[in-house]
Design a protein around this motif. Structure first.
Motif, short mmCIF file in Angstrom:
data_model
loop_
_atom_site.label_atom_id
_atom_site.label_comp_id
_atom_site.label_asym_id
_atom_site.label_seq_id
_atom_site.Cartn_x
_atom_site.Cartn_y
_atom_site.Cartn_z
N VAL A 240 0.83 -1.14 0.08
CA VAL A 240 0.00 0.14 0.00
C VAL A 240 0.77 1.28 0.00
O VAL A 240 0.40 2.37 -0.38
CB VAL A 240 -1.18 0.11 1.29
N GLU A 241 1.95 1.17 0.37
CA GLU A 241 2.95 2.44 0.56
C GLU A 241 3.42 2.77 -1.16
O GLU A 241 3.89 3.95 -1.47
CB GLU A 241 4.25 2.11 1.10
N THR A 242 3.26 2.00 -2.16
CA THR A 242 3.69 2.04 -3.49
C THR A 242 2.52 2.85 -4.05
O THR A 242 1.54 2.99 -3.78
CB THR A 242 4.01 0.89 -4.17
N PRO A 243 2.95 3.59 -5.39
CA PRO A 243 2.12 4.39 -5.87
C PRO A 243 0.76 3.80 -6.44
O PRO A 243 -0.45 4.36 -6.23
CB PRO A 243 2.92 5.07 -7.16
N ARG A 244 1.15 2.55 -6.85
CA ARG A 244 -0.03 1.70 -7.28
C ARG A 244 -1.00 1.18 -6.14
O ARG A 244 -2.16 1.24 -6.22
CB ARG A 244 0.35 0.47 -8.11
N GLY A 245 -0.28 0.93 -5.12
CA GLY A 245 -1.10 0.62 -4.09
C GLY A 245 -2.00 1.70 -3.59
O GLY A 245 -2.99 1.29 -3.01
N GLN A 246 -1.17 2.60 -3.56
CA GLN A 246 -2.31 4.09 -3.01
C GLN A 246 -3.35 4.35 -3.81
O GLN A 246 -4.47 4.65 -3.51
CB GLN A 246 -1.20 5.27 -2.89
N THR A 247 -3.07 3.98 -5.20
CA THR A 247 -4.11 4.24 -6.28
C THR A 247 -5.31 3.51 -6.12
O THR A 247 -6.57 3.89 -5.99
CB THR A 247 -3.73 4.32 -7.79
N VAL A 248 -4.88 2.15 -5.92
CA VAL A 248 -5.84 0.97 -5.73
C VAL A 248 -6.62 1.49 -4.20
O VAL A 248 -7.72 1.13 -4.22
CB VAL A 248 -5.38 -0.36 -5.69
N LEU A 249 -6.00 1.62 -3.38
CA LEU A 249 -6.76 1.89 -2.02
C LEU A 249 -7.59 3.15 -2.26
O LEU A 249 -8.62 3.26 -1.78
CB LEU A 249 -5.65 2.33 -1.14
N SER A 250 -7.42 4.11 -2.89
CA SER A 250 -8.25 5.45 -3.30
C SER A 250 -9.28 4.90 -3.80
O SER A 250 -10.45 5.38 -3.58
CB SER A 250 -7.54 6.39 -3.82
N GLU A 251 -9.31 4.10 -5.14
CA GLU A 251 -10.26 3.66 -5.81
C GLU A 251 -11.40 2.68 -4.75
O GLU A 251 -12.74 2.96 -4.98
CB GLU A 251 -9.63 2.71 -6.76
N LEU A 252 -10.78 1.97 -4.07
CA LEU A 252 -11.60 0.89 -3.11
C LEU A 252 -12.37 2.05 -2.17
O LEU A 252 -13.53 1.76 -2.04
CB LEU A 252 -10.78 0.13 -2.36
N ILE A 253 -11.85 2.88 -1.56
CA ILE A 253 -12.57 3.77 -0.62
C ILE A 253 -13.71 4.48 -1.21
O ILE A 253 -14.89 4.52 -0.88
CB ILE A 253 -11.61 4.86 -0.15
N ASP A 254 -13.41 4.92 -2.64
CA ASP A 254 -14.44 5.57 -3.25
C ASP A 254 -15.72 4.48 -3.83
O ASP A 254 -16.66 4.78 -4.03
CB ASP A 254 -14.06 5.96 -4.80
#
Length: 428
Positions: A240-254
């Motif tokens: 989750v610390e990687t750019p892709r991990g954070q993008t996926v985390l953001s998408e999941l929250i939405d």
């Protein structure tokens, strides 16, 4: 020394040139002067630049490599259309009627190819099953029967082969759409397949528009009872610390916000808040829009555009013991059933110095204007639909969305339905 200087100047001149150019031609009678070019990050449109029309043409110079979806938005008329970039010049001509886009003509080879492939794919998914059923009622030796057979054969055939070297984005998009999102994809794709795809994809995953629907497919594959396990497995693989991990985390929250899965949203929003690494712009945007509307936060102010039933210039200028802020649309069926219930209690609320402010996500001025004639509270709209500025500012994903504010514009309640609003104020 002079030769070195000249060489440096030549290098500098090349660095200032665009990697590729996006050119949009419009008819002479098209009234918009400004156009905004967006790139894509997951499901978020990212503004690149705003240009003014010159000789009926908008010209955008894009300075770096970009392969993926792009969007042009005309803010004055709320017209928009999508296209692709394969890091080559894009040339598009618009056909318009009454200042609305009637047709988009792709003059560059990549966009014309993509458009034809998508049209064929849609026909294959939507029309082919119907034609196959109709064929049973016509003999093959009739004129219409022969035409049906020919069209069924054409649509049943595979798409024309795409050279991944010549068209890398088109190949990436169509290959992975067919694998993960076509009608029968769920029968042959496992969660591990999707995790491997998300983990190993190149940067085109973020620019392709595939990420969010693939994530929804991933959650569906895991089932409703295994959501946390599925998400934790995915994020553990991506880190989750990687750019892709954070993008996926953001998408999941939405996604959890859109589908009203509040417990899961809170869990992973909490995870995002507690990250100790550098936060990407994509995740920072999600954190900010959610922070704006947390219980106890001051509701961000909003400058009215064309307010009705008030002389106030901003939302904060409206003085009341409480405010009910509603995000709605004249085309929203839930709004159609819920807002009349609020209207029935409006006088009771007003007598207690409770003001209602309704911000519309409409695009059609006539529809909006007709609807608000029945609403005596404060009404306003940018008439830009989901391109409205407040959709992102107030983290609005559905209509109607309600907020209750105190006299100091602090958020004190976020009701899910109109019944919750009426119950809060004891006016049911």
């Amino acid at each position: 020394m002079k030769k070195i200087f000249l060489l440096s100047a030549i290098i500098a001149s090349f660095s200032l040139q665009a990697q590729f150019i996006v050119s949009i031609q419009a008819p002479v009678d098209f009234k918009d002067h400004d156009a905004i070019l967006y790139t894509l990050n997951g499901s978020k449109d990212i503004i690149f630049s705003k240009e003014k029309i010159k000789n009926n043409t908008w010209t955008f110079q894009y300075p770096k490599n970009y392969m993926g979806m792009m969007k042009i938005y005309f803010p004055d008329s709320n017209n928009t259309f999508n296209f692709i970039s394969e890091n080559k010049n894009v040339n598009i001509k618009l056909e318009t009627q009454a200042n609305k886009i009637k047709d988009v003509i792709y003059l560059d080879e990549a966009n014309e190819r993509m458009s034809n492939l998508q049209e064929g794919s849609q026909k294959k998914e939507l029309i082919l099953p119907a034609l196959s059923q109709i064929k049973e009622y016509y003999k093959d030796n009739t004129e219409f029967g022969k035409a049906l057979k020919t069209e069924i054969s054409r649509l049943s055939g595979s798409s024309e082969g795409i050279n991944p070297t010549q068209h890398p984005f088109i190949y990436y998009y169509n290959t992975n759409y067919s694998k993960f999102l076509s009608n029968d994809a769920s029968k042959k794709v496992s969660q591990d397949d999707i995790i491997n795809f998300i983990d190993k994809s190149n940067d085109m995953l973020e620019t392709s528009s595939l990420l969010r629907p693939v994530l929804v497919s991933y959650l569906n594959t895991g089932g409703n009872t295994n959501v946390s396990t599925s998400v934790d497995k995915l994020l553990d693989r991506l880190k989750v610390e990687t750019p892709r991990g954070q993008t996926v985390l953001s998408e999941l929250i939405d996604i959890f916000d859109v589908y009203d899965m509040q417990d899961f949203k809170n869990k992973y929003l909490g995870m995002a808040k507690n990250l100790k690494c550098t936060i990407t712009d994509r995740l920072a945007s999600t954190l900010k829009s959610n922070a704006n509307v947390e219980i106890g936060a001051v509701f961000p102010n909003y400058n009215f555009q064309i307010p009705i039933n008030t002389n106030a210039k901003t939302l904060h200028d409206i003085k009341a013991d409480n405010k009910i802020v509603i995000f709605w649309s004249s085309t929203c069926s839930h709004c159609e059933s819920e807002l009349p219930q609020l209207l029935a209690k409006y006088n009771d609320l007003k007598a207690r110095n409770i003001q209602i402010v309704a911000l519309s996500l409409d695009t059609d001025k006539d529809s909006y204007t007709k609807k608000i004639t029945a609403f005596p509270w404060v009404n306003d709209s940018e008439l830009k639909g989901w391109n409205s500025s407040y959709a992102d500012t107030y983290n609005v994903h559905a209509t109607p969305t309600y907020f209750i504010l105190d006299a100091n514009n602090k958020i004190i309640n976020k009701p899910e339905h109109v019944g919750d609003v009426l119950e809060y104020f004891k006016v049911k």
